[in-house]
Design an enzyme around this catalytic site. Structure first.
Site: not given
Ligand code: APR
Length: 231
Positions: A57, A105
């Site tokens: 990611r 998050h």
């Protein structure tokens, strides 16, 4: 300065920058067991797999750029008091020029010590088993995993409570407690949802306007409209 706009964004906000969403067809969770790659239990069981998932990611984010939607949101700040509450762990709102961003998050370009959770470091490269903080503890991604507390939730809830206008962009609203934030808005608050597959309608909120478009298309038009209304 000006009315307060609160913007809740999800993975769809960054889809037009080439970052995959989680639950769409071909989404990130398609090839992964969520609990294996995004939970404390999964990390304890297979840290290599989890760290590599986030390494991928991070590498992808290094080459991604903000899209027209991110850029348009930054323009709102000249006319409104804007806070972005994002579920996204990317930094594309920051790079587009927005100034007040709450990362519910966590953040992909930060890591933290497993032995001292307050020790958070800026980080853009890979971490592996054996990557240690200055105090000698294993590093982990600075991400809120399933089953973990969402430390910024109370702040996000109180900001949402004070919103004059609420924008919701590119989120399936499947994940709590983030999805519950929209219920903190005062009844009657004008709400706008930009998502090609909206999961809310007027039946849910009478003051909701649904724009069933991609973020890079729908957000610039909505922002232009809101700026016209501000003057
Ligand atoms: N523009 C706008 N929205 C889009 C686009 C696009 N180009 N493409 C897809 N979408 C919408 C989808 O229709 C869907 O409603 O984005 C939403 C993506 O939903 P999810 O994949 O569930 O992502 P999100 O809501 O951000 O997930 C919440 O789940 O796994 C966790 O922690 C992770 O923060 C994440 C949370």
């Amino acid at each position: 300065m000006g009315k307060k706009i609160v913007i809740l964004t999800g993975a769809g906000m960054s889809a037009d920058s080439g970052l995959k969403t989680f639950r769409d067809e071909d989404g990130l969770w398609e090839g992964h067991d969520v609990m294996e790659v995004a939970s404390p239990h999964g990390f304890a069981r297979n840290p290599d797999l989890v760290l590599e998932f986030y390494n991928q990611r991070r590498r992808q984010l290094l080459s991604a750029v903000p899209n027209e939607g991110h850029k348009a949101l930054a323009l709102l700040e000249d006319h409104y008091d804007v806070t972005i509450v994002t579920q996204n762990i990317d930094d594309l709102h920051e790079r587009a020029g927005s100034s007040h961003i709450i990362h519910l998050h966590g953040e992909l370009f930060k890591v933290r010590s497993t032995g001292n959770p307050g020790l958070i470091l800026d980080w853009k490269s890979d971490i592996t088993v054996g990557s240690k903080c200055p105090e000698g503890h294993q590093l982990r991604p600075h991400i809120v995993w399933f089953g973990e507390e969402v430390p910024l939730l109370p702040k996000a809830a109180s900001i949402t409570q004070n919103a004059d206008i609420l924008l919701i962009i590119g989120t399936s609203l499947q994940v709590y407690p983030a999805a519950g934030l929209i219920h903190y808005a005062n009844p009657g608050t004008p709400m706008y949802l930009v998502d090609p597959k909206p999961t809310l309608g007027r039946g849910d909120f009478p003051n909701l306007q649904v724009i069933a478009q991609k973020a890079a298309e729908g957000v610039p038009t909505l922002v232009a409209d809101l700026i016209r209304k501000a003057v």
